[in-house]
Every structure is written in C-alpha cells, then in structure tokens.
Design an enzyme around this catalytic site. Structure first.
Site, short mmCIF file in Angstrom:
data_model
loop_
_atom_site.label_atom_id
_atom_site.label_comp_id
_atom_site.label_asym_id
_atom_site.label_seq_id
_atom_site.Cartn_x
_atom_site.Cartn_y
_atom_site.Cartn_z
N LYS A 125 -30.08 7.55 11.93
CA LYS A 125 -28.77 8.43 11.09
C LYS A 125 -27.67 8.06 11.85
O LYS A 125 -27.71 7.42 12.85
CB LYS A 125 -28.98 9.82 11.28
N ASP A 165 -23.98 10.43 3.29
CA ASP A 165 -24.37 11.95 3.62
C ASP A 165 -22.93 12.65 3.50
O ASP A 165 -22.00 12.13 2.87
CB ASP A 165 -24.96 11.90 5.04
P1 NDP Z 1 -20.81 16.15 0.35
O1 NDP Z 1 -19.76 15.74 1.53
O2 NDP Z 1 -21.04 15.56 -0.78
O3 NDP Z 1 -20.76 17.82 0.15
C1 NDP Z 1 -20.96 18.52 1.09
C2 NDP Z 1 -20.71 20.10 0.75
O4 NDP Z 1 -21.10 21.04 1.81
C3 NDP Z 1 -19.42 20.17 0.39
O5 NDP Z 1 -19.20 21.29 -0.54
C4 NDP Z 1 -18.81 20.86 1.85
O6 NDP Z 1 -17.79 21.68 1.70
C5 NDP Z 1 -20.00 21.71 2.15
N1 NDP Z 1 -20.02 21.77 3.84
C6 NDP Z 1 -19.95 20.68 4.56
N2 NDP Z 1 -20.05 21.08 5.83
C7 NDP Z 1 -19.91 22.41 5.79
C8 NDP Z 1 -19.78 23.34 6.86
N3 NDP Z 1 -19.90 22.95 8.17
N4 NDP Z 1 -19.80 24.63 6.56
C9 NDP Z 1 -19.81 24.91 5.12
N5 NDP Z 1 -20.00 24.13 4.23
C10 NDP Z 1 -19.77 22.91 4.36
O7 NDP Z 1 -22.44 15.96 0.93
P2 NDP Z 1 -23.67 16.08 0.32
O8 NDP Z 1 -24.07 16.68 -0.85
O9 NDP Z 1 -24.29 14.54 0.28
O10 NDP Z 1 -24.52 16.51 1.54
C11 NDP Z 1 -24.89 17.79 1.54
C12 NDP Z 1 -26.19 18.22 2.31
O11 NDP Z 1 -27.33 17.50 1.91
C13 NDP Z 1 -26.17 17.95 3.81
O12 NDP Z 1 -26.81 18.61 4.72
C14 NDP Z 1 -26.71 16.45 3.63
O13 NDP Z 1 -27.23 16.06 4.95
C15 NDP Z 1 -27.95 16.77 2.91
N6 NDP Z 1 -28.51 15.44 2.22
C16 NDP Z 1 -27.70 14.67 1.49
C17 NDP Z 1 -28.24 13.66 0.90
C18 NDP Z 1 -27.72 12.59 -0.14
O14 NDP Z 1 -28.18 11.68 -0.55
N7 NDP Z 1 -26.27 12.66 -0.18
C19 NDP Z 1 -29.89 13.31 0.96
C20 NDP Z 1 -30.54 14.66 1.59
C21 NDP Z 1 -29.87 15.63 2.31
P3 NDP Z 1 -16.22 21.09 2.12
O15 NDP Z 1 -15.91 20.39 1.12
O16 NDP Z 1 -15.35 22.25 2.46
O17 NDP Z 1 -16.40 20.40 3.27
O1 2IT Z 2 -30.30 13.07 4.59
C1 2IT Z 2 -30.58 12.17 3.87
O2 2IT Z 2 -31.98 11.79 3.72
C2 2IT Z 2 -29.62 11.31 3.35
N1 2IT Z 2 -28.38 11.51 3.61
C3 2IT Z 2 -29.99 9.91 2.60
C4 2IT Z 2 -30.11 8.74 3.32
C5 2IT Z 2 -30.43 7.61 2.65
O3 2IT Z 2 -30.73 6.81 3.37
O4 2IT Z 2 -30.41 7.49 1.46
#
Ligand code: NDP
Ligand code: 2IT
Length: 445
Positions: A125, A165
């Site tokens: 990461k 992420d």
């Molecule tokens: P994005 O940046 O697309 O979206 C993040 C969302 O979460 C936004 O709505 C954001 O709001 C909110 N958020 C972020 N930080 C905070 C906080 N401290 N408190 C409240 N809300 C918060 O990210 P993703 O959708 O990609 O990621 C969301 C989650 O999913 C994370 O935990 C990530 O690690 C996990 N994840 C993502 C994957 C991927 O493929 N993208 C894969 C597996 C897990 P705001 O705009 O206000 O910051």
């Molecule tokens: O938390 C996760 O699994 C991710 N943000 C996706 C990682 C990836 O390599 O696609």
C-alpha cells in the site's frame, strides 16, 4: 490472546503511536491462535513474527509547485509488506490523514485480502498526505508527476503494482502512468485502474462495489435472504459507494442514503444514482448538492449520523473506523441484519463484537471488498497477454472470485470451530496460503 500475544507486544513496541496498525494486527493474530496451535513448524520458522513486519518501507519527499508558483512539500510512502505469493499489490491513498500507521494497516490487510482472491499477488500500500480536494487539474498533475518520479524507482510490473484508493482515481492514475512511461520508456502493466484506451480492464471501475454486493448476496443466500426488497444504507459517495449502490439497485434493493466527510443525504424514495455520478464523478462537488436537485431528499451535517437511519443492510464504503460501538448498537436496534464492508476496516473492534454477538451477517473488509484488487489482478493478466476480455467475461470472473471467497472464508471458519464467523474465516483462509509460501521459501540469513 494466547501464544501470539508476545508478537502483538513486539508490534506495539516497535511501532509506537500507530493505533490503526495495532488494531489491524491484533484482529488477525487473535484469529490465528488456532492456526499456530495446529502448525508448530510455522511458529518455529518465525512465520508469525515475520508476517507482521513489512519487507520494505519507502518514505520520500514529494515537492510540487502550485498554480501561484508556491512550493509545497508532501510526504510519499510505499509499504512493500509481503511478496510471498506474488508482486506487492495495493492502492495509493491521497488524503491529508495519511501516515505510516494508516498505510501499514492497509498494507497488512492487503496481504490476506489478496491471498483470498486466489490470484498471485502480494500485499502493499502507499500514498501521500497530499489532499487533491480543491486543487486544479494542473496541480494534481504536478503532484502526481513528482510522486511518481521517486516511486518509479521502487515499482514494476513484476515487482510492485500500485492502483487507486481514497483520492486516487482514473485522473491520478493517468498522470502517474504517463510519468512512469516517460521515465522508464516502457509500456507495461505497472499500475492498475488504467483508462480503457491505454491498458485498463473493463469492470475495474465498478469492481469493488459490485464485488461487495456479489459477496454479500452469497452470504445472504446462505441464510435464506437476498437483496430483493431490502432498504440499504451506504456510506461514502466515492468509487466504492457509487458502484455498490448501482449493484444493490440491480439486485432489487433500495439504497436510501449516501455520505461524504461533511454529512449525509437521505432520499426515502431511493438514491438517484445518475445525479450522484454527475455530481461526484464529473463535477467533483459535495454530496449536499443532491438535495438542490431532489427536493424530497434531506441533507444532514455530520457523517456518522447516517447509521441512525433504519435499514436492513448497511454497507460502509467510506473509511476506517467509521462505525463505532454506539453506531453498531443503533444499527442492530433498528433491525439491521447484515453489514458488508466496502471500506477497509470501517468498523471498530467494539462494533465487530456487537455484530458477532447479535448474529449479524457480517462480511469483513478483507473478504467483502476484495473484488477491486481481484479485478486489478485480472487487469495485470490481460496486460501480460496484451489482450482484453469483454465486460461480461471480467464480470463473470469477478463474481466467481467473490463467491469463492465467501465459500473459503465460511469453510475455514467452520473447520476451525468458529462457524459463521467470517472475520476469523477470512483471516485464516487468507493466511494459510501466504504462510505455506513463506515456509517453503525458507529464512534468509
Ligand atoms: P474515494 O476517494 O472515491 O471516495 C471516498 C469516499 O469516502 C468519499 O465520499 C469521501 O468523502 C469519504 N471519506 C473519505 N475519508 C473520509 C473520512 N475521514 N471521513 C468520512 N468520509 C470520508 O475512495 P474509494 O471509494 O476508492 O474508497 C473508499 C473506501 O474503500 C476506502 O476505505 C478504501 O480503502 C476502500 N477500498 C477501495 C477500493 C477501490 O478499488 N477503490 C478497493 C477496496 C477498498 P470526502 O469526499 O468528503 O472526502
Ligand atoms: O484496498 C484495496 O484493495 C484497493 N484500494 C485496491 C487495490 C488494487 O490494487 O486494486
């Protein structure tokens, strides 16, 4: 904890002031006590001692110049946690809260998640405390180029393959890929989540949210339930939240709430996803704007209040520790019977305890959100073949992978005497494969 407590003590001592990392390790070690009892040879070979220490941690300076000519300095990280079963693989988080603790918890969890996918990927990461919010495209581009200038020395298609992420989406991956290509003069699958015209895979954008729903659908089915006719609360409004919502709707459920870090919207008639996509993916606006378009919806300041909304199923898709014990109690009291984690470690240990005590159908992050990285691994396969599969082909593989993760986690829980505890099941099933590989590789000294 039993015999693994001394490893936990060492982790706390060696990584002071890193509460998220301690939290993630404690949960896994607790699940692995039963495995340690069964495998004294792994204990003797130090597999448990070694797996909690990153193979390599890279921390670097990221200077960049804003549109007014001012110089800024951010901190960049890449945690190369474990390469026993494949090249390091995991996303890059761009958020002001990013520090070593958060990236080590994420890198550590990624080891087990990636193993659960059944695909050959190790755990890593990275990211930076850079905040893309409010920055111009050019500022984001200059940051990404500076970040990649250093990161490029440490990654590679067969070494370490970063992806998106929080705060890192298609735009950022594009700028980073462009810079890598300029520096290295090579066109390889060094990043995933690439655009579809330059090596990306169909379904990668949707994969985490869709995969979460495929996993939960299987878990619900095992208990004679389904998404059909359910009311669902999803937190966040980013990549994972949007595509989880899309799939819930396709499966016959109704998502009534979404959030961001400022507050949440409640639309009792069901979230209109086209509006959310336009606001978040195209205009990069706040979720509060939704209520200016849909007058029946309500916006409330403060993001944790979303868990007070009555629902059947909760899908936390924002960030770590967003559901504490109090919110978990509220969910249970209001009749919620299933929680599926799209975000990484969104539930505090107290919240997890409440789910398990109340027999909530609980899909822990490592298992439930593995669809994103699984599809990243499918993107790597396609890049190696210089070929691309159709949407239907990738989607079918993703679904298969998520169903298998559920079955493997569920079977491991049963085998080790903790039936229905998917936290233990996922930790154990993910660990077994990595431990077998680490043991086979011997200890370098
Ligand atoms: P994005 O940046 O697309 O979206 C993040 C969302 O979460 C936004 O709505 C954001 O709001 C909110 N958020 C972020 N930080 C905070 C906080 N401290 N408190 C409240 N809300 C918060 O990210 P993703 O959708 O990609 O990621 C969301 C989650 O999913 C994370 O935990 C990530 O690690 C996990 N994840 C993502 C994957 C991927 O493929 N993208 C894969 C597996 C897990 P705001 O705009 O206000 O910051
Ligand atoms: O938390 C996760 O699994 C991710 N943000 C996706 C990682 C990836 O390599 O696609």
């Amino acid at each position: 904890m039993g015999s693994l407590q001394k490893i936990m003590d060492q982790v706390v001592k060696r990584n002071p002031g890193e509460p998220e990392f301690h939290q993630a390790v404690a949960e896994v070690l607790e699940s692995l006590e039963v495995v340690a009892e069964k495998h004294p040879e792994w204990v003797k070979a130090g597999v448990f001692d070694r797996i909690v220490e990153p193979e390599r941690q890279i921390i670097f300076r990221v200077p960049w110049v804003d549109d007014n000519g001012n110089v800024h300095v951010n901190r960049g990280f890449r945690i190369q946690f474990n390469s026993a079963i494949g090249p390091y693989k995991g996303g890059l988080r761009l958020h002001p809260s990013v520090n070593a603790s958060i990236l080590k918890f994420l890198g550590f969890e990624q080891i087990f998640k990636n193993s659960l996918t059944g695909l050959p990927i190790g755990g890593g990461k990275g990211g930076s405390d850079f905040d893309p919010k409010g920055k111009s495209d050019n500022e984001v581009m200059r940051f990404c180029q500076s970040f990649m200038t250093e990161l490029s020395k440490h990654i590679g298609a067969d070494t370490d393959v970063p992806a998106g992420d929080i705060g890192t989406g298609a735009r950022e991956i594009g700028y980073m890929y462009g810079q890598y290509k300029r520096l290295r003069n090579e066109y390889t699958g060094v990043l995933t989540g690439k655009g579809l015209t330059w090596g990306g895979s169909l379904v990668r954008t949707e994969a985490t949210g869709y995969g979460l729903c495929y996993f939960m659908d299987e878990a619900l089915k095992a208990k004679g339930k389904s998404f059909k006719g359910t009311t669902v609360v999803v937190s966040g409004s980013g990549n994972v939240a949007i595509y989880a919502t899309e799939k819930v709707h396709q499966l016959g459920g109704k998502v009534v709430a979404l959030s961001d870090s400022n507050g949440y919207i409640y639309d009792p008639e069901g979230i209109k996803l086209d509006t959310v996509k336009q606001l978040k993916e195209v205009e990069r606006k706040r979720i509060s704007e939704y209520v200016n378009i849909h007058k029946n919806a309500i916006y409330t300041e403060g993001c944790s209040g979303i868990w007070s909304i009555k629902c059947d199923i909760a899908l936390p898709c924002a960030t770590q520790n967003e559901i504490d014990g109090k919110s978990a109690e509220l969910l249970v009291k209001n009749g919620c019977y299933a929680v599926g984690e799209g975000a990484n470690m969104p539930s505090t240990p107290e919240a997890v305890h409440i789910y398990l005590n109340n027999k909530i159908i609980y899909g822990p992050a490592k298992a439930a959100n593995a669809g994103g990285v699984a599809t990243s691994a499918l993107e790597m396969s396609q890049n190696s073949m210089r070929y691309s599969w159709t949407f239907e082909e990738v989607d079918a593989k993703l679904k298969d992978i998520m169903v298998n993760i559920y079955r493997n986690a569920s079977a491991a829980a049963k085998e080790y005497g903790m039936e229905d505890n998917l936290v233990a099941g996922a930790n154990i099933a993910g660990f077994l494969k990595v431990a077998t590989a680490m043991y086979a590789h011997g200890i370098a000294y």
